[in-house]
Design an enzyme around this catalytic site. Structure first.
Site, PDB file in Angstrom:
ATOM      1  N   ILE A  10      29.958  41.706  27.988  1.00  0.00           N
ATOM      2  CA  ILE A  10      31.166  41.978  27.211  1.00  0.00           C
ATOM      3  C   ILE A  10      31.108  41.319  25.837  1.00  0.00           C
ATOM      4  CG2 ILE A  10      33.673  41.773  27.154  1.00  0.00           C
ATOM      5  CD1 ILE A  10      32.522  43.629  29.353  1.00  0.00           C
ATOM      6  N   THR A  80      34.807  35.450  35.092  1.00  0.00           N
ATOM      7  CA  THR A  80      35.932  34.945  35.872  1.00  0.00           C
ATOM      8  C   THR A  80      35.758  35.401  37.325  1.00  0.00           C
ATOM      9  OG1 THR A  80      37.186  36.881  35.082  1.00  0.00           O
ATOM     10  CG2 THR A  80      37.656  34.756  34.053  1.00  0.00           C
ATOM     11  N   LYS A 201      45.526  44.787  33.175  1.00  0.00           N
ATOM     12  CA  LYS A 201      44.084  44.889  33.390  1.00  0.00           C
ATOM     13  C   LYS A 201      43.744  44.775  34.876  1.00  0.00           C
ATOM     14  CE  LYS A 201      39.721  45.093  33.083  1.00  0.00           C
ATOM     15  NZ  LYS A 201      38.843  44.114  32.463  1.00  0.00           N
ATOM     16  N   ARG A 208      41.846  51.669  40.975  1.00  0.00           N
ATOM     17  CA  ARG A 208      40.580  52.360  41.244  1.00  0.00           C
ATOM     18  C   ARG A 208      40.001  51.919  42.582  1.00  0.00           C
ATOM     19  NH1 ARG A 208      36.980  51.000  36.370  1.00  0.00           N
ATOM     20  NH2 ARG A 208      35.586  52.584  37.235  1.00  0.00           N
ATOM     21  N   HIS A 239      44.106  70.938  44.581  1.00  0.00           N
ATOM     22  CA  HIS A 239      45.536  70.755  44.333  1.00  0.00           C
ATOM     23  C   HIS A 239      45.700  70.106  42.960  1.00  0.00           C
ATOM     24  CE1 HIS A 239      49.636  69.272  44.624  1.00  0.00           C
ATOM     25  NE2 HIS A 239      49.809  69.965  45.751  1.00  0.00           N
ATOM     26  N   ARG A 241      47.671  68.067  41.697  1.00  0.00           N
ATOM     27  CA  ARG A 241      48.120  66.673  41.613  1.00  0.00           C
ATOM     28  C   ARG A 241      47.337  65.748  42.539  1.00  0.00           C
ATOM     29  NH1 ARG A 241      52.169  70.034  40.997  1.00  0.00           N
ATOM     30  NH2 ARG A 241      52.697  70.149  43.225  1.00  0.00           N
ATOM     31  N   CYS A 255      34.097  43.942  38.070  1.00  0.00           N
ATOM     32  CA  CYS A 255      35.512  44.252  37.847  1.00  0.00           C
ATOM     33  C   CYS A 255      36.206  44.725  39.115  1.00  0.00           C
ATOM     34  CB  CYS A 255      35.642  45.307  36.744  1.00  0.00           C
ATOM     35  SG  CYS A 255      35.136  44.730  35.110  1.00  0.00           S
TER      36      CYS A 255
END
Length: 406
Positions: A10, A80, A201, A208, A239, A241, A255
């Site tokens: 990062i 972290t 965040k 996810r 579908h 949605r 992450c």
């Protein structure tokens, strides 16, 4: 001037992007060999476009050092992790960086934390470090949280095109930091308060993780009753949605496999769904192990050394192995079963596990069962070489009818 602390996946791309856009930047990392490599224009990981960006940034004057320097703005991009026993965030790297900054910075400096942190971290922990050093938060030192949103393989594109969130208690400081990131970020930059930025965040990655867990649980249900989970997901996603993700051998990276634990650790009585999702995703390497045993029994293969694991990275077409499902799988194998299992990954150039092969053909010559754990372009282009093998395809990329699925 900006001092970027932490020159990993990062911090380095972020420092280079600032330098590329004409801002004076010094990158700091405790790793002396890393700093020396960067000074010579060499990278420690592969990333499209990053070599050229490094070369350009060096020409524009970016500096790399092991020392913290006086600057107007500090950007903290250090790891972290979480404490496995308590599931709470481990802030040792962030706190160490903050204290080192406070040893050299002048009053009026702004510290921007890009590292992902659990909600309330700045209020509960970081502010105390600053006041303990004799500074007044919001007067002598300004604190901002600007969580990163990039992924290996698309770092430069995402730095330029992903929206950003700037969390600041002082709106004016938040706007100044927004202007700074606007030098390379072409998307929307939202200025909000610190805790909202911290929470947003962690929520992004937790969402996810839960979606992936649903797909993985579906895979287990379908395996039990002999249904095709991939066809079911494809049909359900018609579908308008519904958008179910794909199941897989586990969740890796620094992450999605880490950040949800921050919420579980801080809110243990309120995170039943999040905890269940983490347990489901963490169970997938064991599910893969069970499928491997099924194939061995079906074909009368008793020699564990005839099994090959393809892929060591946590996602396709990168060299990042952090928290990878393959490493999780190897950890779950007992010593007897793990002994002699072959491993290959075209992106991992150094030996990181036992029985790792560096040549694909040599790898194939030694095995009868290949377990596809990562969908590198390399394996897709070499699928014909697998025709004589028993294939466990955990990524649903093999078209052979004989291939086994999750």
């Amino acid at each position: 001037m900006i001092n970027v602390i932490g020159l990993g996946y990062i911090g380095l791309p972020t420092a280079l992007m600032f330098a590329e856009n004409g801002i004076e930047v010094v990158g700091t990392d405790y790793n002396e060999s890393l700093v020396n490599l960067l000074k010579r224009g060499e990278l420690t990981f592969e990333e499209e476009g990053l070599n050229d960006l490094l070369a350009s940034a060096l020409l524009k004057g970016i500096e790399f050092t092991n020392e913290y320097v006086k600057a107007n703005t500090y950007i903290v991009a250090v790891p972290t992790p979480y404490v496995k026993e308590s599931k709470k965030i481990d802030l040792k790297y962030v706190i160490s960086a903050i204290n080192s900054i406070l040893d050299v910075c002048e009053k009026g400096s702004t510290i921007v934390i890009e590292s992902t942190i659990s909600p309330g971290t700045i209020d509960k922990f970081i502010k105390n470090e600053i006041t303990n050093k004799g500074f007044n938060v919001g007067v002598d030192i300004h604190l901002v949280h600007a969580p990163e949103r990039i992924i290996p393989g698309k770092m430069i594109y995402e730095l330029e095109n992903n929206s950003r969130t700037i969390g600041a208690e002082d709106k004016e400081i938040g706007e100044k930091v927004k202007e700074l990131y606007s030098q390379f970020c072409n998307s929307e930059i939202i200025v909000t308060d610190i805790r909202t930025a911290e929470m947003s965040k962690v929520v992004e990655n937790t969402y996810r993780d839960i979606n992936i867990a649903f797909a993985n649980e579906l895979a287990k249900i379908c395996r039990t009753d002999n249904m095709d989970v991939y066809e079911i997901i494809e049909t359900a996603n018609k579908h308008p949605r519904v958008n179910i993700l794909q199941p897989g051998p586990g969740v890796g990276g620094h992450c999605i496999s880490v950040d949800p634990w921050f919420l579980v650790g801080d809110y243990p009585d309120l995170t039943n769904l999040i905890l269940s999702a983490r347990k489901i995703n963490d169970s997938m390497p064991s599910h893969v192990l069970g499928r491997m045993r099924d194939i061995m029994r079906e074909h009368g293969i008793k020699d564990i050394t005839k099994i090959g694991l393809y892929g060591l990275t946590y996602k396709e077409d990168v060299d990042d192995i952090r928290e990878s499902p393959t490493l999780q799988l190897l950890e779950k194998m007992d010593e007897h079963l793990a002994y002699g299992v072959k491993v290959f990954d075209p992106f991992v150039k150094e030996r990181v596990v036992e029985h790792q092969f560096m040549n694909f053909e040599d790898f194939l010559n030694e095995i009868e069962i290949i377990v596809i754990l990562v969908s590198h372009t390399h394996i897709k282009q070499n699928m014909d070489l697998l025709k004589t093998k028993h294939i466990l395809d955990t990524k649903n990329i093999c078209s052979f009818e004989s291939a086994y699925k999750l």
